[in-house]
Enzyme design. Sequence first.
Site, PDB file in Angstrom:
ATOM      1  N   TYR A 121      -2.864   0.006  51.375  1.00 51.88           N
ATOM      2  CA  TYR A 121      -4.123   0.329  50.701  1.00 51.88           C
ATOM      3  C   TYR A 121      -3.993   0.265  49.179  1.00 51.88           C
ATOM      4  O   TYR A 121      -4.993   0.310  48.467  1.00 51.88           O
ATOM      5  CB  TYR A 121      -4.621   1.725  51.096  1.00 51.88           C
ATOM      6  CG  TYR A 121      -4.939   1.886  52.582  1.00 51.88           C
ATOM      7  CD1 TYR A 121      -4.750   0.848  53.471  1.00 51.88           C
ATOM      8  CD2 TYR A 121      -5.431   3.079  53.066  1.00 51.88           C
ATOM      9  CE1 TYR A 121      -5.014   0.993  54.818  1.00 51.88           C
ATOM     10  CE2 TYR A 121      -5.714   3.234  54.419  1.00 51.88           C
ATOM     11  CZ  TYR A 121      -5.493   2.185  55.289  1.00 51.88           C
ATOM     12  OH  TYR A 121      -5.773   2.341  56.622  1.00 51.88           O
ATOM     13  N   LYS A 167       7.248   0.716  62.253  1.00 59.42           N
ATOM     14  CA  LYS A 167       7.222  -0.541  63.019  1.00 59.42           C
ATOM     15  C   LYS A 167       8.459  -1.322  62.576  1.00 59.42           C
ATOM     16  O   LYS A 167       8.380  -2.446  62.059  1.00 59.42           O
ATOM     17  CB  LYS A 167       5.907  -1.279  62.719  1.00 59.42           C
ATOM     18  CG  LYS A 167       5.641  -2.489  63.572  1.00 59.42           C
ATOM     19  CD  LYS A 167       5.233  -2.157  64.989  1.00 59.42           C
ATOM     20  CE  LYS A 167       5.013  -3.438  65.786  1.00 59.42           C
ATOM     21  NZ  LYS A 167       4.855  -3.177  67.236  1.00 59.42           N
ATOM     22  N   ASP A 199       3.101   1.632  67.963  1.00 58.07           N
ATOM     23  CA  ASP A 199       2.299   1.325  69.156  1.00 58.07           C
ATOM     24  C   ASP A 199       2.597   2.331  70.266  1.00 58.07           C
ATOM     25  O   ASP A 199       1.699   2.837  70.944  1.00 58.07           O
ATOM     26  CB  ASP A 199       2.507  -0.127  69.623  1.00 58.07           C
ATOM     27  CG  ASP A 199       3.925  -0.622  69.417  1.00 58.07           C
ATOM     28  OD1 ASP A 199       4.750   0.094  68.832  1.00 58.07           O
ATOM     29  OD2 ASP A 199       4.224  -1.750  69.861  1.00 58.07           O
ATOM     30  N   ASP A 223      -3.487   6.860  58.932  1.00 58.64           N
ATOM     31  CA  ASP A 223      -4.948   6.796  58.943  1.00 58.64           C
ATOM     32  C   ASP A 223      -5.434   6.645  60.389  1.00 58.64           C
ATOM     33  O   ASP A 223      -6.309   7.380  60.871  1.00 58.64           O
ATOM     34  CB  ASP A 223      -5.381   5.590  58.081  1.00 58.64           C
ATOM     35  CG  ASP A 223      -6.865   5.575  57.791  1.00 58.64           C
ATOM     36  OD1 ASP A 223      -7.564   6.515  58.181  1.00 58.64           O
ATOM     37  OD2 ASP A 223      -7.326   4.603  57.157  1.00 58.64           O
ATOM     38  N   ASP A 227      -6.969   9.761  63.330  1.00 57.13           N
ATOM     39  CA  ASP A 227      -8.267   9.717  64.012  1.00 57.13           C
ATOM     40  C   ASP A 227      -8.063   9.849  65.523  1.00 57.13           C
ATOM     41  O   ASP A 227      -8.849  10.501  66.213  1.00 57.13           O
ATOM     42  CB  ASP A 227      -9.008   8.405  63.713  1.00 57.13           C
ATOM     43  CG  ASP A 227      -9.903   8.519  62.479  1.00 57.13           C
ATOM     44  OD1 ASP A 227      -9.534   9.270  61.553  1.00 57.13           O
ATOM     45  OD2 ASP A 227     -10.960   7.861  62.435  1.00 57.13           O
TER      46      ASP A 227
END
Length: 339
Positions: A121, A167, A199, A223, A227
């Site tokens: 970001y 990852k 994942d 992020d 959620d």
Amino acid sequence: MPKSRVVVLPGDGIGPEVAREARLVLEQLCPEVQLEEQLLGGAAIRATGEPLPQATVDACLAATAVLKGPVGDPEFDAADVRPEQGLLGLRAALDTYANLRPAVLGDVDVLIVRELVGGLYFGASGTREDGTVFDTCEYTPRQVERIVRRGFELARGRRRKLTSVDKANVLETSRLWRRIVDETAPRYPDVEYEHMLVDNAAMQLATTPQQFDVLVTENMFGDILSDLAAAVTGGLGLAPSASLSDGGAGLFEPVHGSAPDLAGRGIANPTAILRSTALLLEHGLGLPEQADALRTAIDAAIAAKPTPDLGGTATTDELGTAVREQLTVDGARVPSYGG
Ligand code: NAD
């Protein structure tokens, strides 16, 4: 002692509707705290042309803590200047690199610790002449070290289990991340830690969230996973967050966005911003008793007056009023403002 100052940034969409309830609670619980409103996001673009006016930055840098509503408005979807740029700029200006997102329901009690001012970001992005569009994910060792240390410290104050999510089978930044976690771990021998690929972490969070205590991860993974954690613990309307720096003002905000589908209807759930206010009282103002009182009042109020996202019919205002009516500290009811 100088008065504590809290800057309130109501934001866009449902932001002003839910921020109003938080402000009323703060006025009732700690009338000695000075409150000041400033503009951020779409509201700021409309008033000044910029998503993060200098006056807002200056006020936040001088504040004890910042309470923020969501920003974002479909009106600016195709614009060059977007409300969300104001939010990223504010996080960078305050250097609030540690984003704490608790997700609690029944036997699930997870704390997601998300790196907030680095990674994809904040990296270089753009469009090349051939039409290729790119975003870049970069991390300095220092950026990773400080968030990983925070993760271990927070785990130490809880059930002493840390899951580092990356990852590393694909990304260089993740391999740096994993190395730093391994190098930091010996300083926290009382904390059990593990690595998990993102994942797999998403699947485990959806199926057996009870296994987690603290998760520490980079910006974009955090992020998305937070959620998901919010969804398995009651929904976005309930999920708060605290973003902390090393010594400067913390930024306290709901995880949810500006919910354009609900804006102006008076039915958004104010719980996420009220729980963020509890985090502000505890971490930003050093008032743990008031924070506990607020959490207890919120739990009682949402059981009695659920909003539509929780299957009820209460309005934002009705739930906010119920919270204020329930507020007690040390068994004594906190009088309503002016009451
Ligand atoms: P959103 O979080 O606004 O909404 C997702 C869903 O959750 C919607 O169905 C919405 O009605 C519901 N919801 C959200 N908050 C709720 C609440 N308090 N009570 C009841 N239901 C609630 O996500 P989105 O629709 O993807 O994004 C809308 C805008 O918000 C976009 O512009 C986005 O960029 C912005 N956004 C801002 C932040 C932030 O300021 N931190 C975070 C996420 C999204």
